[in-house]
Scaffold this motif. Structure first.
Motif, short mmCIF file in Angstrom:
data_model
loop_
_atom_site.label_atom_id
_atom_site.label_comp_id
_atom_site.label_asym_id
_atom_site.label_seq_id
_atom_site.Cartn_x
_atom_site.Cartn_y
_atom_site.Cartn_z
N THR A 87 -52.39 9.39 12.08
CA THR A 87 -51.75 10.69 11.94
C THR A 87 -52.79 11.80 11.79
O THR A 87 -52.68 12.86 12.42
N ASP B 24 -44.44 10.90 13.46
CA ASP B 24 -45.13 10.02 12.52
C ASP B 24 -44.14 8.98 11.96
O ASP B 24 -42.93 9.20 11.96
N ARG C 108 -40.81 13.36 11.39
CA ARG C 108 -40.73 11.99 10.90
C ARG C 108 -39.26 11.64 10.70
O ARG C 108 -38.46 12.50 10.40
#
Length: 344
Positions: free
Chosen positions: A147, A240, A170
């Motif tokens: 990330t 992510d 996310r």
């Protein structure tokens, strides 16, 4: 007794190479069976000399080579963390040290002037994949920089006007606590899921610049559900914790891709929080998208972990445990099947 001398430009550089309480050279000494000492000023008085001695000439050579690479990293402004020193030692020992020369490229510079570079060869290949492909999927264990490096690449693209905004997302998968029971409004409830992304951007931009980009909407951080129905043009988009997406969510996200945009997907399949029996969208995407032109799948390993060296050992131990458990399950299934066949 075999010996080699590694020269440095100053006493300060030597001190950085040795590390706090000489922890760096102690690690080298233990690995290669040598003794390392600060031999004082060079003969010409322009710097320091580090003396490497040992009973084994090959160990002395490898230790001196390790010190040379640490010296180069120090000159580039890198911090010699325990993890990075351990990686250099293992690379020299395995004969892969020549690849360390590719790690000098700076991705971007933080507001404090710290250069961000790949710290392992695996990280360098990941960064190269992001540069060359429209969609990059980074898969691997925690601590490999998946990330952080993706955010650094996004910041570089925004600063150089290659894109007009950064979008980070996310899946807000509940792990133990229900969102409805958490205090505050919706933004307060989802903030904990997005905190790692905030932290990375704070490192790159600084608090004030980061807030300014948020107000201008050049940085957007939102749960994955907010991506539905949108077309994301001229953007650098990072998904992510993708191991917590379903196959349907992953398809939805990837089809948001617009003109002049780039997508990076990161995740660790071993840390999924999906309900039991639910297939991870990351695993499905890796399987069906691999080999498509413009899409790269990069696999990190425990050697790419740049946190504390103990993290590598933890990951290796868990991997071993999972393999043994699968083997045991396979043997149990085979024994049961054999017993049923005999009864039949």
């Amino acid at each position: 007794m075999p010996e080699k001398i590694v020269t440095t430009s100053s006493e300060a550089v030597t001190s950085v190479i040795f590390g706090t309480c000489d922890e760096n050279v102690k690690a080298i000494e233990e690995r290669f069976g040598v003794r390392i000492a600060n031999n004082g000023a060079n003969r010409n008085g322009t710097g320091d000399a580090i003396l490497v001695t040992g009973a084994n000439a090959e160990g002395v050579r490898l230790a001196a080579e390790t010190l040379e690479y640490l010296k180069r990293m120090t000159a580039d402004g890198d911090t010699l963390s325990e993890g990075s020193v351990s990686y250099v030692i293992s690379s020299v020992e395995s004969g892969e040290a020549e690849d360390l020369g590719t790690l000098s490229d700076v991705i971007c510079v933080t507001m404090k002037g710290k250069p961000i570079r790949p710290k392992t060869v695996g990280q360098k290949k990941y960064v190269d994949a992001i540069k060359k492909n429209t969609v990059t999927i980074g898969v691997g264990p925690a601590g490999t920089g998946k990330t952080f490096l993706a955010v650094a690449m996004a910041v570089e693209a925004l600063r150089n006007k290659k894109v007009s905004r950064i979008i980070l997302t996310r899946p807000a998968v509940e792990a133990g606590e229900k969102l409805g029971f958490l205090p505050g409004d919706l933004q307060s409830k989802i903030d904990p899921y997005l905190r790692p992304l905030y932290d990375s951007l704070h490192d790159m931009f600084g608090a004030e610049n980061y807030q300014r980009h948020l107000e201008r909407n050049t940085i957007e951080i939102a749960p994955l559900a907010y991506m539905r129905g949108r077309t994301l043009d001229d953007s650098f988009i990072i998904l992510d914790e993708a191991q917590n997406t379903t196959a349907e969510q992953m398809k939805m996200f990837l089809t948001r891709l617009g003109n002049n945009s780039r997508i990076v997907v990161t995740g660790d399949p071993s840390q999924t929080d999906l309900p039991f029996g639910k297939k991870s969208g990351l695993a499905v995407a890796v399987r069906i998208l691999k080999g498509i032109e413009g899409i790269a799948v990069h696999q990190f390993t425990e050697r790419d972990v740049v946190r504390h060296p103990l993290v590598q050992k933890i990951i290796t131990a868990y991997d071993k445990y999972e393999r043994e458990r699968k083997n045991e399950s396979g043997r149990t299934f085979s024994a049961r099947r054999f017993s049923e066949d005999r009864k039949g």
